[in-house]
Design an enzyme around this catalytic site. Structure first.
Site, PDB file in Angstrom:
ATOM      1  N   ARG A 125       0.829  -1.205   0.000  1.00 33.41           N
ATOM      2  CA  ARG A 125       0.000   0.000   0.000  1.00 33.41           C
ATOM      3  C   ARG A 125       0.867   1.260   0.000  1.00 33.41           C
ATOM      4  O   ARG A 125       0.651   2.189  -0.752  1.00 33.41           O
ATOM      5  CB  ARG A 125      -0.907  -0.014   1.242  1.00 33.41           C
ATOM      6  CG  ARG A 125      -1.930   1.100   1.280  1.00 33.41           C
ATOM      7  CD  ARG A 125      -2.481   1.323   2.697  1.00 33.41           C
ATOM      8  NE  ARG A 125      -2.784   0.110   3.410  1.00 33.41           N
ATOM      9  CZ  ARG A 125      -3.988  -0.457   3.469  1.00 33.41           C
ATOM     10  NH1 ARG A 125      -4.995   0.094   2.844  1.00 33.41           N
ATOM     11  NH2 ARG A 125      -4.168  -1.560   4.161  1.00 33.41           N
ATOM     12  N   TYR A 126       1.839   1.329   0.899  1.00 34.78           N
ATOM     13  CA  TYR A 126       2.725   2.489   0.997  1.00 34.78           C
ATOM     14  C   TYR A 126       4.013   2.157   0.249  1.00 34.78           C
ATOM     15  O   TYR A 126       4.441   0.992   0.237  1.00 34.78           O
ATOM     16  CB  TYR A 126       3.071   2.787   2.460  1.00 34.78           C
ATOM     17  CG  TYR A 126       1.867   2.924   3.366  1.00 34.78           C
ATOM     18  CD1 TYR A 126       1.161   4.120   3.423  1.00 34.78           C
ATOM     19  CD2 TYR A 126       1.446   1.866   4.159  1.00 34.78           C
ATOM     20  CE1 TYR A 126       0.055   4.249   4.255  1.00 34.78           C
ATOM     21  CE2 TYR A 126       0.349   1.983   4.992  1.00 34.78           C
ATOM     22  CZ  TYR A 126      -0.347   3.173   5.038  1.00 34.78           C
ATOM     23  OH  TYR A 126      -1.436   3.289   5.863  1.00 34.78           O
TER      24      TYR A 126
ATOM     25  N   ARG B 165       6.882   0.227   2.393  1.00 35.66           N
ATOM     26  CA  ARG B 165       6.495  -0.840   3.314  1.00 35.66           C
ATOM     27  C   ARG B 165       5.620  -1.859   2.606  1.00 35.66           C
ATOM     28  O   ARG B 165       4.845  -1.482   1.725  1.00 35.66           O
ATOM     29  CB  ARG B 165       5.638  -0.272   4.459  1.00 35.66           C
ATOM     30  CG  ARG B 165       6.402   0.367   5.563  1.00 35.66           C
ATOM     31  CD  ARG B 165       5.551   1.403   6.273  1.00 35.66           C
ATOM     32  NE  ARG B 165       5.489   2.645   5.502  1.00 35.66           N
ATOM     33  CZ  ARG B 165       4.667   3.653   5.735  1.00 35.66           C
ATOM     34  NH1 ARG B 165       3.798   3.577   6.709  1.00 35.66           N
ATOM     35  NH2 ARG B 165       4.695   4.740   4.997  1.00 35.66           N
TER      36      ARG B 165
ATOM     37  N   CYS C 236      -4.540 -18.428  13.882  1.00 30.81           N
ATOM     38  CA  CYS C 236      -4.316 -17.663  15.118  1.00 30.81           C
ATOM     39  C   CYS C 236      -4.647 -18.572  16.300  1.00 30.81           C
ATOM     40  O   CYS C 236      -5.371 -19.556  16.150  1.00 30.81           O
ATOM     41  CB  CYS C 236      -5.252 -16.450  15.192  1.00 30.81           C
ATOM     42  SG  CYS C 236      -5.068 -15.363  13.786  1.00 30.81           S
TER      43      CYS C 236
ATOM     44  N   CYS D  31     -10.298 -13.838  16.968  1.00 30.30           N
ATOM     45  CA  CYS D  31     -10.972 -12.696  17.592  1.00 30.30           C
ATOM     46  C   CYS D  31     -12.199 -12.356  16.764  1.00 30.30           C
ATOM     47  O   CYS D  31     -12.125 -12.273  15.540  1.00 30.30           O
ATOM     48  CB  CYS D  31     -10.030 -11.502  17.637  1.00 30.30           C
ATOM     49  SG  CYS D  31      -8.402 -11.909  18.295  1.00 30.30           S
TER      50      CYS D  31
ATOM     51  N   CYS E  20     -12.013  -9.346  14.210  1.00 27.20           N
ATOM     52  CA  CYS E  20     -10.817  -9.296  13.352  1.00 27.20           C
ATOM     53  C   CYS E  20     -11.062  -8.566  12.026  1.00 27.20           C
ATOM     54  O   CYS E  20     -12.046  -8.815  11.343  1.00 27.20           O
ATOM     55  CB  CYS E  20     -10.349 -10.720  13.057  1.00 27.20           C
ATOM     56  SG  CYS E  20      -8.869 -10.753  12.045  1.00 27.20           S
TER      57      CYS E  20
ATOM     58  N   ARG F 278      -9.418  -9.088   9.409  1.00 30.38           N
ATOM     59  CA  ARG F 278      -9.258 -10.061   8.314  1.00 30.38           C
ATOM     60  C   ARG F 278     -10.162 -11.274   8.557  1.00 30.38           C
ATOM     61  O   ARG F 278      -9.790 -12.413   8.285  1.00 30.38           O
ATOM     62  CB  ARG F 278      -7.791 -10.486   8.165  1.00 30.38           C
ATOM     63  CG  ARG F 278      -6.888  -9.329   7.848  1.00 30.38           C
ATOM     64  CD  ARG F 278      -5.702  -9.667   6.964  1.00 30.38           C
ATOM     65  NE  ARG F 278      -4.980  -8.439   6.661  1.00 30.38           N
ATOM     66  CZ  ARG F 278      -3.897  -8.028   7.315  1.00 30.38           C
ATOM     67  NH1 ARG F 278      -3.368  -8.774   8.246  1.00 30.38           N
ATOM     68  NH2 ARG F 278      -3.324  -6.875   7.005  1.00 30.38           N
TER      69      ARG F 278
ATOM     70  N   ASP G 104     -12.337  -1.032  11.740  1.00 35.12           N
ATOM     71  CA  ASP G 104     -12.586  -0.947  10.301  1.00 35.12           C
ATOM     72  C   ASP G 104     -14.025  -1.371  10.000  1.00 35.12           C
ATOM     73  O   ASP G 104     -14.664  -2.038  10.806  1.00 35.12           O
ATOM     74  CB  ASP G 104     -11.601  -1.869   9.565  1.00 35.12           C
ATOM     75  CG  ASP G 104     -10.167  -1.441   9.800  1.00 35.12           C
ATOM     76  OD1 ASP G 104      -9.890  -0.234   9.697  1.00 35.12           O
ATOM     77  OD2 ASP G 104      -9.322  -2.306  10.109  1.00 35.12           O
TER      78      ASP G 104
ATOM     79  N   ASP H 286      -8.050   3.693   9.561  1.00 31.91           N
ATOM     80  CA  ASP H 286      -7.509   3.187   8.310  1.00 31.91           C
ATOM     81  C   ASP H 286      -8.569   3.514   7.258  1.00 31.91           C
ATOM     82  O   ASP H 286      -9.653   2.924   7.258  1.00 31.91           O
ATOM     83  CB  ASP H 286      -7.259   1.670   8.405  1.00 31.91           C
ATOM     84  CG  ASP H 286      -6.001   1.271   7.662  1.00 31.91           C
ATOM     85  OD1 ASP H 286      -5.630   1.988   6.719  1.00 31.91           O
ATOM     86  OD2 ASP H 286      -5.406   0.240   8.022  1.00 31.91           O
TER      87      ASP H 286
ATOM     88  N   LYS I 235      -3.578   4.850   6.795  1.00 30.64           N
ATOM     89  CA  LYS I 235      -3.912   5.233   8.174  1.00 30.64           C
ATOM     90  C   LYS I 235      -3.853   6.752   8.324  1.00 30.64           C
ATOM     91  O   LYS I 235      -2.912   7.378   7.863  1.00 30.64           O
ATOM     92  CB  LYS I 235      -2.913   4.606   9.143  1.00 30.64           C
ATOM     93  CG  LYS I 235      -3.044   3.116   9.275  1.00 30.64           C
ATOM     94  CD  LYS I 235      -2.196   2.607  10.428  1.00 30.64           C
ATOM     95  CE  LYS I 235      -2.209   1.101  10.461  1.00 30.64           C
ATOM     96  NZ  LYS I 235      -1.583   0.492   9.269  1.00 30.64           N
TER      97      LYS I 235
HETATM   98  S1  SF4 Z   1      -7.070  -9.917  15.411  1.00 29.96           S
HETATM   99 FE1  SF4 Z   1      -7.351 -11.355  13.707  1.00 29.96          FE
HETATM  100  S2  SF4 Z   1      -5.297 -11.752  12.966  1.00 29.96           S
HETATM  101 FE2  SF4 Z   1      -5.084 -10.858  15.007  1.00 29.96          FE
HETATM  102  S3  SF4 Z   1      -5.006 -12.601  16.411  1.00 29.96           S
HETATM  103 FE3  SF4 Z   1      -7.124 -11.962  16.303  1.00 29.96          FE
HETATM  104  S4  SF4 Z   1      -8.032 -13.237  14.696  1.00 29.96           S
HETATM  105 FE4  SF4 Z   1      -5.820 -13.344  14.467  1.00 29.96          FE
END
Ligand code: SF4
Length: 344
Positions: free
Chosen positions: A89-90, A93, A102, A106, A109, A111, A270, A307, A314
């Site tokens: 993106r940048y 980086r 993971c 979460c 998340c 993603r 997001d 973001d 960001k």
């Molecule tokens: S926020 Fe998303 S990428 Fe990060 S640990 Fe939790 S589930 Fe995994």
């Protein structure tokens, strides 16, 4: 088998197991888990004190996830991917998505569309394509390993990635984003730290969202990384019902600094599909930053960032440097464009 792999093997992944642990009915969990995978380590689950508390909200599936109609990929990561697994993106980086796994999935998340799914284009040729792109793009001086969680890879696998990057002269800095110090502190072994030390300058950004996540085991994991000379930063996501409170956030930032983890970002949530019930409005974030600035050490005050949707990057927000017109915030991106942003 290494301890951390045993912990993963013993984690909770089915509605039935979770229902039994929490003494709830498994029925409502089943469709949720079919859509968005479930994994909770028993240690992390043990931090729950009561239903709906900040730990519960972060890891236990909520029916609201299926009622949310926002965007699967609001940051346009797929469009900004020149080769599978890399986001560029940048200019200087690049983010390399090395894992989709993971220790805890979460519920908030960013993603959510890919964690817990098979890694697209995985395999040796895939790594070669990414390394080739980075090698051919001399502007890239900073590579961030992300995912999923890069530390869910084994030491040998991770080391082959680090060695591949270190063989590229223009890659000056390597960063690893990981939530394992919080969710799987067993992963931060002495062996891992000895290996990581060979690839300096290397930074680790971890992800604590609530003071109750700073357990004795998490403190020990962070100390091991810090003792290996690895600077530690923290990215927190601003989450309704978890940390959307100036007192909670101030306590979290102060405690992080005390364990040698420098608060780096507070992220506005997001606009990711399935996570709308976690989103606060921008005023809440500004109120928190206002409470931190001038009331605690500057080192404990992170940037509060949005973001910007559409891959615009960001944008840090300060209480006295943003404008609101009606229900629209006017923000300036790193390219100088004015970005319109609405809390949905
Ligand atoms: S926020 Fe998303 S990428 Fe990060 S640990 Fe939790 S589930 Fe995994």
């Amino acid at each position: 088998m290494e301890t951390w792999r045993r912990v993963i093997a013993d984690s909770i992944t089915t509605p039935e197991e979770l229902a039994e642990c929490l003494d709830i009915g498994p029925g409502p969990l089943a469709p949720l888990v079919r859509r968005y995978p479930l994994r909770i380590t028993r240690r992390y689950l043990g931090l729950i004190e009561k239903p709906g508390d900040p730990i519960w909200r972060q890891c236990v599936p909520d029916p609201l996830e299926l009622l949310d109609d926002q965007f699967p990929d609001p940051l346009d990561e797929e469009r900004l991917s020149p080769v599978p697994g890399l986001i560029h993106r940048y200019p200087d980086r690049a983010v390399w998505l090395v894992s989709n796994e993971c220790a805890v999935y979460c519920r908030f998340c960013m993603r959510k569309r890919r964690v817990g799914c098979p890694l697209a284009g995985g395999g040796e040729g895939f790594w070669d394509d990414v390394l080739h792109y980075i090698k051919e793009t001399s502007a890239i001086r900073d590579v961030i390993l992300s995912g999923g969680d890069p530390l869910l890879l084994g030491d040998e696998h991770l080391e082959s990635i680090l060695a591949g990057l270190r063989a590229i002269p223009h890659v000056e800095i390597i960063r690893i984003g990981t939530r394992t110090p919080v969710t799987l502190p067993e992963r931060i072994t002495a062996r891992l730290c000895r290996m990581l030390k060979r690839y300096h300058p290397l930074y680790v950004n971890t992800h604590f969202n609530h003071p109750r996540e700073i357990t004795p085991e998490a403190i020990k994991a962070c100390a091991r990384l810090a003792d290996a000379g690895i600077p530690l930063g923290n990215q927190t996501v601003l989450l309704a019902g978890v940390n959307d409170d100036p007192a909670v956030m101030t306590h979290l930032m102060q405690q992080l600094l005390a364990i040698r983890v420098r608060p780096y970002y507070i992220h506005q949530m997001d606009l990711v599909q399935g996570t709308g019930h976690f989103r606060t409005n921008v005023e809440t974030g500004l109120e928190i930053i206002g409470a931190l600035r001038g009331h605690t050490s500057g080192m404990a005050t992170p940037y509060y960032v949005i973001d910007a949707p559409g891959g615009k990057g960001k944008i840090p927000l300060l209480p006295d440097a943003v404008e609101k017109w009606g229900d629209t915030w006017l923000l300036r991106s790193f390219r100088g464009e004015i970005v319109e942003y609405r809390d949905r």
